[in-house]
Scaffold this motif. Sequence first.
Motif, PDB file in Angstrom:
ATOM      1  N   LYS A 222      34.679  17.005  85.317  1.00  0.00           N
ATOM      2  CA  LYS A 222      35.305  18.318  85.289  1.00  0.00           C
ATOM      3  C   LYS A 222      36.226  18.544  86.502  1.00  0.00           C
TER       4      LYS A 222
ATOM      5  N   GLY B 179      25.717  25.165  86.808  1.00  0.00           N
ATOM      6  CA  GLY B 179      25.780  25.169  85.344  1.00  0.00           C
ATOM      7  C   GLY B 179      25.571  23.791  84.738  1.00  0.00           C
TER       8      GLY B 179
ATOM      9  N   ASP C 291      21.810  23.048  85.077  1.00  0.00           N
ATOM     10  CA  ASP C 291      21.000  23.911  84.225  1.00  0.00           C
ATOM     11  C   ASP C 291      21.139  23.530  82.758  1.00  0.00           C
ATOM     12  N   ALA C 292      22.347  23.183  82.333  1.00  0.00           N
ATOM     13  CA  ALA C 292      22.560  22.866  80.920  1.00  0.00           C
ATOM     14  C   ALA C 292      22.068  21.468  80.567  1.00  0.00           C
TER      15      ALA C 292
ATOM     16  N   VAL D 145      27.571  20.254  78.366  1.00  0.00           N
ATOM     17  CA  VAL D 145      27.257  20.177  76.938  1.00  0.00           C
ATOM     18  C   VAL D 145      28.085  19.080  76.269  1.00  0.00           C
ATOM     19  N   LEU D 146      29.358  18.949  76.686  1.00  0.00           N
ATOM     20  CA  LEU D 146      30.180  17.865  76.135  1.00  0.00           C
ATOM     21  C   LEU D 146      29.535  16.513  76.436  1.00  0.00           C
TER      22      LEU D 146
ATOM     23  N   GLY E  14      23.761  11.312  71.036  1.00  0.00           N
ATOM     24  CA  GLY E  14      24.930  11.003  71.847  1.00  0.00           C
ATOM     25  C   GLY E  14      25.494   9.636  71.532  1.00  0.00           C
TER      26      GLY E  14
ATOM     27  N   ILE F 205      26.366  15.942  76.873  1.00  0.00           N
ATOM     28  CA  ILE F 205      25.145  15.752  76.083  1.00  0.00           C
ATOM     29  C   ILE F 205      25.489  14.920  74.850  1.00  0.00           C
ATOM     30  N   PHE F 206      26.661  15.241  74.253  1.00  0.00           N
ATOM     31  CA  PHE F 206      27.031  14.549  73.019  1.00  0.00           C
ATOM     32  C   PHE F 206      27.496  13.122  73.288  1.00  0.00           C
ATOM     33  N   LEU F 207      27.655  12.750  74.557  1.00  0.00           N
ATOM     34  CA  LEU F 207      27.926  11.348  74.887  1.00  0.00           C
ATOM     35  C   LEU F 207      26.629  10.615  75.210  1.00  0.00           C
TER      36      LEU F 207
ATOM     37  N   ILE G 201      37.769  23.880  81.833  1.00  0.00           N
ATOM     38  CA  ILE G 201      36.419  23.740  81.271  1.00  0.00           C
ATOM     39  C   ILE G 201      35.374  24.234  82.270  1.00  0.00           C
ATOM     40  N   ALA G 202      34.454  25.060  81.808  1.00  0.00           N
ATOM     41  CA  ALA G 202      33.356  25.510  82.668  1.00  0.00           C
ATOM     42  C   ALA G 202      32.410  24.345  82.933  1.00  0.00           C
TER      43      ALA G 202
ATOM     44  N   ALA H 244      29.255  24.267  82.882  1.00  0.00           N
ATOM     45  CA  ALA H 244      28.192  24.230  81.871  1.00  0.00           C
ATOM     46  C   ALA H 244      28.705  23.644  80.555  1.00  0.00           C
ATOM     47  N   ILE H 245      29.970  23.927  80.217  1.00  0.00           N
ATOM     48  CA  ILE H 245      30.520  23.375  78.982  1.00  0.00           C
ATOM     49  C   ILE H 245      30.743  21.875  79.137  1.00  0.00           C
TER      50      ILE H 245
ATOM     51  N   HIS I 274      23.185  11.822  75.085  1.00  0.00           N
ATOM     52  CA  HIS I 274      21.887  12.130  74.499  1.00  0.00           C
ATOM     53  C   HIS I 274      21.333  10.892  73.786  1.00  0.00           C
TER      54      HIS I 274
END
Lengths: 293, 290
Positions: free
Chosen positions: A167, A231, A234-235, A123-124, A134, A126-128, A116-117, A119-120, A130
């Motif tokens: 990560k 990343g 930034d994300a 984003v994962l 989230g 964020i969905f926890l 997994i990057a 930055a990804i 937010h």
Amino acid sequence: MERKTVFKGRLLPYLLVAPQLLITIVFFFWPAGQAVWFAFLRQDAFGIRTSFVGLENFQDLFADPLYLETLRNTLVFAAGVSCIALGTALLLAVMADRQIRGAGLYRTLLVWPYAIAPAIAAVLWIFLFHPQIGMLGRALNGAGIPFDYKLNGNQAMLVVILAAAWKQVSYNFIFFLAGLQSIPKSVLEAAAIDGARPAYRFWTVTFPLLSPTTFFLLVVNLVYAFFETFGVIDALTKGGPGRATETLIYRAYIDGRVNLDLGMSSAQSVVLMLVVILLTAVQFRFIERRVHY
Amino acid sequence: MSTTDARAARTAAPGREGGTDWLAHAVLLLGTVLFALPLWIVLMGSSHDAATIGRGEVPLLPGPHAAENYAAAWSRGTTGVPVARMLWNSTVMALCVAVGKIAISILSAYAVVFFRFPGRNLVFWSIFITLMLPVEVRIFPTFKVVSDLGLVNTYAGLIVPIIASATATLLFRQFFLTIPDEFVEAAKMDGAGPLRFFRDVVLPLSRTNMAALFVILFVYGWNQYLWPLLVATSEDVETVVIGMVKMIGSESNTDWSLVMTTCVLALLPPVAVVLLMQRWFVKGLTETEK
């Protein structure tokens, strides 16, 4: 180490090293040299005149309270990421090293996040976390605990640390498991026969034997937290709120890209270079000393 | 003590801590869930419409909109760049970084190990020293060089600077040093030259190492962030990791279900490569970096 038998050839070896050497010179030595040179220059406001200013960029940098705050953020961030990623990975590796059913499957399920990057990963997370969309963010707010990593600096720092550490656990896990598997079991058996309890055995036998791996990973994790987590930040937060999650690499990016201040940005690059060189030097020394333990 | 003995001792005492097996299972299950949960959320979310995600319902079961989400992301995206285009760019970048780095590294390692030539040590150390500085640290000067060469927004500008590093060279060097001298002598006796020896002996022997490096470098290339952010600003060369983060841009009108869909598409290829080639990859990783 050297080979005894080698081939003869005048031109051929140079042709073979040419591609890598060329790329290294053009895209490594040339820019690294320029970074050092720019760090001693300053452009005027219109970018027309450039003058040599000696160490002034560095003096300005360390006199800037915002830079010192960024430095503090980076240390908190790097320490948090390294402790969580190393601790979790060690625990999982010790468990996965046992002779239990499905050990192979567990290993596979714990290794994939390596791909997994950063930055990804962000984003994962964020969905926890937010506050509106989230899972955990909503649950916390619903339970009456105000949670919004876009407003609260400490919460923002916590979320970027967790996402960055999440990560990195897989990487550490792979190395800890390899380290554990190379420890001769007879040593542990001997300790067991002497009546040492498992936890005691771990801290007095396993952990010291694992220390070269741990130290290697500590340096890798610090380098990861310093640079590769760009990343994640930034994300997730873009360094905010305010400057709460701005790390050294993020600040260097902002100064170079957004503020177009090449001198200051280069001075920061040089500081970062010194950090990496220091970490790598410490690592080589340590590994050298540890080879004959 | 040899590793075989260690293995024997290990299997001779199965379940010697049988009483704590449940603890190991509990910890490992928890770890597995912690890793899988975020992935599960985006996987399920990618099959719901934007309104459901926007309301914050966080669905944990599949919904009816998977086909249309993936079709929409694939062919148009939300920022004007189709995700198919981004995936193609990422694939080109990851493949070229992996193949390019392996190719230049195996050649230079071969020269450094199998030849004696003036400046050999200098060559080795100047390659070795690149380990010291990750690309992030020298990012702006590198960008300036690339832009002076007119390579901004090209595949070459995106890929070649990433290739300048020594990890692969070191791994190949380490491995070449273990090839027995008898092989070289035999080849010389048969009248085989260095290129012939490289093709018929060294390349076939290096297959496992190349496979391991391929996985590591593919993931490395695919996951690059700061460098493409600077150098690949045109949509022609935009990679999927950058494109996905751009989709979040201004939060108020983000199409979250398409972000989730893109997220799944962006993480699938590298995860697949790691899982399919897991055996080589784990071996290669622990040997490269130590």
